[in-house]
Design an enzyme around this catalytic site. Structure first.
Site, PDB file in Angstrom:
ATOM      1  N   ASP A   1      -7.728  -3.319  51.214  1.00 19.24           N
ATOM      2  CA  ASP A   1      -6.524  -2.812  50.540  1.00 19.24           C
ATOM      3  C   ASP A   1      -6.704  -1.360  50.115  1.00 19.24           C
ATOM      4  O   ASP A   1      -7.817  -0.924  49.822  1.00 19.24           O
ATOM      5  CB  ASP A   1      -6.226  -3.701  49.323  1.00 19.24           C
ATOM      6  CG  ASP A   1      -4.796  -3.526  48.830  1.00 19.24           C
ATOM      7  OD1 ASP A   1      -3.966  -2.981  49.585  1.00 19.24           O
ATOM      8  OD2 ASP A   1      -4.518  -3.922  47.685  1.00 19.24           O
TER       9      ASP A   1
ATOM     10  N   HIS B   1      -3.722   4.210  57.214  1.00 18.67           N
ATOM     11  CA  HIS B   1      -4.004   3.054  58.081  1.00 18.67           C
ATOM     12  C   HIS B   1      -4.950   3.456  59.218  1.00 18.67           C
ATOM     13  O   HIS B   1      -5.833   2.703  59.595  1.00 18.67           O
ATOM     14  CB  HIS B   1      -2.697   2.478  58.649  1.00 18.67           C
ATOM     15  CG  HIS B   1      -1.819   1.884  57.584  1.00 18.67           C
ATOM     16  ND1 HIS B   1      -2.290   1.022  56.621  1.00 18.67           N
ATOM     17  CD2 HIS B   1      -0.487   2.027  57.325  1.00 18.67           C
ATOM     18  CE1 HIS B   1      -1.294   0.669  55.822  1.00 18.67           C
ATOM     19  NE2 HIS B   1      -0.194   1.267  56.219  1.00 18.67           N
TER      20      HIS B   1
ATOM     21  N   LEU C   1     -22.439 -11.253  65.460  1.00 19.55           N
ATOM     22  CA  LEU C   1     -21.496 -11.406  64.347  1.00 19.55           C
ATOM     23  C   LEU C   1     -20.231 -12.134  64.792  1.00 19.55           C
ATOM     24  O   LEU C   1     -19.664 -11.831  65.842  1.00 19.55           O
ATOM     25  CB  LEU C   1     -21.112 -10.013  63.825  1.00 19.55           C
ATOM     26  CG  LEU C   1     -20.080  -9.987  62.696  1.00 19.55           C
ATOM     27  CD1 LEU C   1     -20.713 -10.421  61.378  1.00 19.55           C
ATOM     28  CD2 LEU C   1     -19.480  -8.585  62.545  1.00 19.55           C
TER      29      LEU C   1
END
Ligand code: IPE
Ligand code: IPE
Ligand code: MG
Length: 262
Positions: free
Chosen positions: A36, A53, A147
């Protein structure tokens, strides 16, 4: 034999200076992040939100790499919520464009890093070409052993829970199973996150202290760490700081503190 978590923590300790006295938690196996603050990062610099962004995607790249290096098994990133459709169309288009570009540009590198990609969230409402790109990313990386990266896209936990309930209800009505056999394990297996361990550590950046409809079922016992940094500024050191904070916590899962069972 030491567990994977302990072995990983040992090597992290040697390589990265992560603290781990004997009574501390080992490395979180699953870290979930509410990324965020992109908009506020941009506003603080007089830049358009889209630039925030764009820089946020760079932070995603760095964070995925760091999580792999630190030996985290599962990383789950909240990239677009089912409520984010409430934003102006222009911003939604910017975010969709960034996801397209991220998959196109970064998929080969993720594959090279042995990352296995999975996406959770509702498929309805996702543009067809993005659905295709997601399917490609999942198919290409499905046998990777590094991962496990889960991207929550068009994801809302209440929506996920409702879809799971609907699926189970349909199976029961069709006589495929007995409604009485639905337990926590069966319900968990009907969620988008089926097969994933619950997050050990939930991080939210930007100083906000709320869940915003993320992994409500799965975070029942997650340790929460709220970082002040806006997402584009979140880097490997910030991730290590969150893990260090997690390692000081005592997880009791409703039981008693270990000091009572000496
Ligand atoms: C997070 O940053 C990215 C998404 C929710 C898609 P925000 O866009 O929420 O940034 P702020 O919270 O407005 O600063
Ligand atoms: C949560 O952030 C969703 C993502 C990070 C993708 P928001 O910025 O949408 O959350 P609220 O609206 O501040 O709760
Ligand atoms: Mg926000």
């Amino acid at each position: 034999m030491r567990s994977l978590g302990e072995r990983v923590t040992k090597s992290m300790h040697q390589q990265d200076g992560l603290r781990r006295p004997a009574d501390m938690q080992s490395t979180p196996r699953h870290i979930a992040i509410i990324m965020d603050g992109n908009g506020r990062w941009a506003a603080a610099r007089g830049l358009p939100r889209a630039e925030g962004h764009r820089r946020g995607v760079e932070a995603v790249r760095a964070c995925v790499r760091a999580a792999g290096e630190l030996g985290v098994e599962h990383l789950t990133l909240f990239s677009f919520s089912s409520e984010n459709w409430r934003r102006p169309l222009e911003e939604i288009n910017d975010l969709m464009g960034l996801l397209r570009r991220f998959i196109r540009r970064d998929l080969a590198e993720l594959h090279e890093q042995d990352v296995r990609v999975r996406v959770i969230g509702a498929p309805d409402g996702v543009p067809d070409d993005i659905r295709k790109l997601i399917a490609e990313a999942v198919a290409l990386t499905r046998d990777n052993g590094g991962l496990r990266l889960t991207v929550a896209f068009n994801y809302g936990a209440r929506d996920e829970i409702v879809r799971a309930a609907r699926k189970l209800a349909r199976q029961a009505v069709a006589g495929e199973m007995d409604a009485g056999s639905i337990d926590e394990a069966a319900f968990g297996a009907a969620l988008d996150t089926a097969g994933l361990p619950d997050p050990d550590l939930l991080i939210r950046t930007s100083g906000e202290m709320r869940i915003s409809n993320f992994l409500l079922w799965q975070c029942a016992y997650a340790e929460m760490v709220f970082a002040d940094a806006y997402w584009p500024d979140f880097d490997k050191d910030a991730l290590i700081a969150c893990i260090n904070e997690y390692q000081t916590r005592e997880r009791r899962f409703g039981g008693l503190s270990a000091r009572y069972s000496a």
